[in-house]
Write a protein that holds these residues in place. Structure first.
Motif, PDB file in Angstrom:
ATOM      1  N   SER A 283       0.821  -1.213   0.000  1.00 18.81           N
ATOM      2  CA  SER A 283       0.000   0.000   0.000  1.00 18.81           C
ATOM      3  C   SER A 283       0.856   1.263   0.000  1.00 18.81           C
ATOM      4  O   SER A 283       0.323   2.365   0.052  1.00 18.81           O
ATOM      5  CB  SER A 283      -0.922   0.006   1.222  1.00 18.81           C
ATOM      6  N   MET A 284       2.194   1.093  -0.026  1.00 12.47           N
ATOM      7  CA  MET A 284       3.170   2.184   0.048  1.00 12.47           C
ATOM      8  C   MET A 284       3.272   2.769   1.456  1.00 12.47           C
ATOM      9  O   MET A 284       3.823   3.834   1.664  1.00 12.47           O
ATOM     10  CB  MET A 284       2.878   3.298  -0.964  1.00 12.47           C
ATOM     11  N   ARG A 285       2.768   2.029   2.433  1.00 15.22           N
ATOM     12  CA  ARG A 285       2.851   2.449   3.833  1.00 15.22           C
ATOM     13  C   ARG A 285       4.197   2.030   4.403  1.00 15.22           C
ATOM     14  O   ARG A 285       4.657   0.910   4.190  1.00 15.22           O
ATOM     15  CB  ARG A 285       1.732   1.788   4.614  1.00 15.22           C
ATOM     16  N   VAL A 291       2.635   7.125   7.972  1.00 14.64           N
ATOM     17  CA  VAL A 291       3.431   7.722   6.897  1.00 14.64           C
ATOM     18  C   VAL A 291       3.506   6.777   5.699  1.00 14.64           C
ATOM     19  O   VAL A 291       3.846   5.604   5.843  1.00 14.64           O
ATOM     20  CB  VAL A 291       4.863   8.055   7.380  1.00 14.64           C
ATOM     21  N   TRP A 292       3.167   7.320   4.534  1.00  9.62           N
ATOM     22  CA  TRP A 292       3.284   6.606   3.265  1.00  9.62           C
ATOM     23  C   TRP A 292       4.360   7.286   2.417  1.00  9.62           C
ATOM     24  O   TRP A 292       4.754   8.416   2.679  1.00  9.62           O
ATOM     25  CB  TRP A 292       1.959   6.638   2.515  1.00  9.62           C
ATOM     26  N   VAL A 308       1.386   6.051 -10.573  1.00  2.00           N
ATOM     27  CA  VAL A 308       0.633   4.880 -10.117  1.00  2.00           C
ATOM     28  C   VAL A 308       0.900   4.618  -8.642  1.00  2.00           C
ATOM     29  O   VAL A 308      -0.022   4.309  -7.874  1.00  2.00           O
ATOM     30  CB  VAL A 308       0.977   3.638 -10.960  1.00  2.00           C
ATOM     31  N   GLU A 309       2.162   4.762  -8.210  1.00  2.00           N
ATOM     32  CA  GLU A 309       2.446   4.630  -6.779  1.00  2.00           C
ATOM     33  C   GLU A 309       1.650   5.642  -5.972  1.00  2.00           C
ATOM     34  O   GLU A 309       1.151   5.332  -4.889  1.00  2.00           O
ATOM     35  CB  GLU A 309       3.943   4.813  -6.526  1.00  2.00           C
ATOM     36  N   ALA A 313      -0.960   4.843  -2.955  1.00  2.00           N
ATOM     37  CA  ALA A 313      -0.849   5.440  -1.626  1.00  2.00           C
ATOM     38  C   ALA A 313      -2.099   6.230  -1.266  1.00  2.00           C
ATOM     39  O   ALA A 313      -2.620   6.127  -0.143  1.00  2.00           O
ATOM     40  CB  ALA A 313       0.382   6.341  -1.566  1.00  2.00           C
ATOM     41  N   GLY A 314      -2.614   7.029  -2.206  1.00  2.00           N
ATOM     42  CA  GLY A 314      -3.814   7.813  -1.929  1.00  2.00           C
ATOM     43  C   GLY A 314      -5.018   6.939  -1.646  1.00  2.00           C
ATOM     44  O   GLY A 314      -5.822   7.230  -0.747  1.00  2.00           O
ATOM     45  N   LEU A 315      -5.158   5.856  -2.391  1.00  2.00           N
ATOM     46  CA  LEU A 315      -6.241   4.899  -2.161  1.00  2.00           C
ATOM     47  C   LEU A 315      -6.127   4.267  -0.778  1.00  2.00           C
ATOM     48  O   LEU A 315      -7.111   4.152  -0.044  1.00  2.00           O
ATOM     49  CB  LEU A 315      -6.206   3.820  -3.242  1.00  2.00           C
ATOM     50  N   SER A 316      -4.900   3.869  -0.419  1.00  2.00           N
ATOM     51  CA  SER A 316      -4.678   3.237   0.884  1.00  2.00           C
ATOM     52  C   SER A 316      -4.988   4.193   2.028  1.00  2.00           C
ATOM     53  O   SER A 316      -5.599   3.817   3.035  1.00  2.00           O
ATOM     54  CB  SER A 316      -3.227   2.757   0.983  1.00  2.00           C
TER      55      SER A 316
END
Length: 369
Positions: A283-285, A291-292, A308-309, A313-316
């Motif tokens: 999730s890029m967390r 913090v992502w 795309v990353e 991250a925004g979705l997560s």
């Protein structure tokens, strides 16, 4: 003290994409960016993107920036942006981020979640007289030409044959600037062959296993000495004098990760990603549960991958804040990862895949260690 649900630090392709994704679900987002306008590297990029239609292949970078900004505008007061604003520090005890807008407006932000999308810093290499006026990083040359319409000089020596060096060389030629030569220390061109072919067709020599030895001039750059490099990285053979008034350095980037260190994120040096980067899950967390990370701050890649990353991250973050149902989150996250893996497919991205495998970990909810 300002409050927001999501603080996005960095208004480049990753940050704007993340902000748009989170805001699309209803999250309140604040963007802070140190540049005078949002868009990051996109506003300098006049070339057309590769990739897929999802990442707007065939579209020029500055147009993509405009598209993202229009998307953000559609979310109204859910998105607040500060330009010419630097995030100075993260205070781990209470999660506060201090910011400075301009030179006088100091303020603090208390966000629920943070995305670090601070991009990258240009590398420089040491050589005699590298502090002479006329020695530029490639990013500075792009800013002068593509943002402000100013050519940096009349005849340029380009150091570095990666994508940035090749693309900027072509843009210089388009602006009427002569490119004396491109020198590359490695035994092969680091950028895409399509970019190399364009500059070669215009008569530019690319010298492999060569580098700059010295800048010439008293008050400004008046020339340079280049020389072949041995396998042991020493100079060999005859010195070659190059007449030029600009030396442009395109020798790579390093992730900008100071805030990630301050936030206590677990960091790891990954050569394939060009420096220290944060350990993160799909999730890029990061290992700091609030913090992502996304974009070049997570490892140096193309802007298409950064976007795309940022979406991931925004979705997560929106899911973590309760704006996205579990089923939709899983389905959309899988779709974004499919697109990201497609961008990383192929021989040119082999090192990226190796690097990502070393920093990707399984999600465990609150992952602080």
């Amino acid at each position: 003290m300002k409050n927001t649900e999501v603080l996005v630090i960095g208004g480049g392709p990753a940050g704007l994409s993340a902000a748009a994704e989170a805001a699309s679900y209803g999250a309140k987002v604040m963007i802070v960016d140190s540049d005078l306008r949002l868009g990051g590297q996109l506003i300098k990029q006049t070339h057309k993107f590769f990739g897929s239609s999802f990442e707007r292949a065939g579209t020029r970078g500055f147009v993509i920036s405009d598209v993202l900004l229009e998307e953000l505008k559609s979310y109204g007061n859910r998105v607040e942006a500060y330009t010419n604003c630097t995030a100075l520090g993260y205070y781990k005890d209470d999660g506060v981020v201090s910011c400075m807008e301009g030179e006088e407006n100091y303020f603090k932000v208390l966000p629920k979640k943070i995305l670090v999308a601070t991009g990258a810093q240009e590398r420089l290499i040491p050589f005699p007289n590298n502090d002479l006026p006329g020695v530029y990083g490639a990013g500075a040359v792009q800013t002068l030409m593509n943002v402000y319409g100013v050519v940096p000089g009349k005849r340029i020596l380009m150091v570095g044959a990666g994508n940035i060096g090749l693309i900027v060389s072509y843009q210089l030629l388009q602006a009427g600037v002569e490119v004396a030569a491109i020198v590359e220390a490695m035994p092969r061109i680091g950028g895409y062959w399509v970019h190399a072919a364009k500059v070669r067709r215009l008569g530019v020599t690319i010298l492999l296993e060569h580098s700059i030895k010295e800048a010439l001039g008293k008050d400004v750059v008046e020339g340079a000495i280049i020389q072949q490099i041995s396998p042991g990285c020493g100079f060999i053979g005859e010195e070659i004098h190059v007449d030029c008034d600009v030396i442009c350095m395109a020798v790579g980037l390093n992730p900008t990760c100071e805030l990630l260190w301050q936030a206590g994120c677990e960091m790891k040096y990954i050569p394939q990603l060009c420096g220290h980067v944060a350990i993160r899950d799909r999730s890029m967390r990061t290992t700091n549960p609030n913090v992502w990370v996304a974009g070049d701050a997570a490892g140096i890649e193309e802007a298409s991958s950064a976007m795309v990353e940022g979406r991931i991250a925004g979705l997560s973050i929106a899911h973590e804040l309760g704006y996205v149902e579990d089923k939709e989150y899983r389905e959309k996250s899988a779709l974004y990862w499919e697109r990201l893996n497609a961008l990383r497919n192929g021989e040119a991205s082999a090192k990226i895949r190796e690097g990502i495998a070393q920093v990707l970990m399984e999600s465990s909810g609150g992952m602080e260690r």
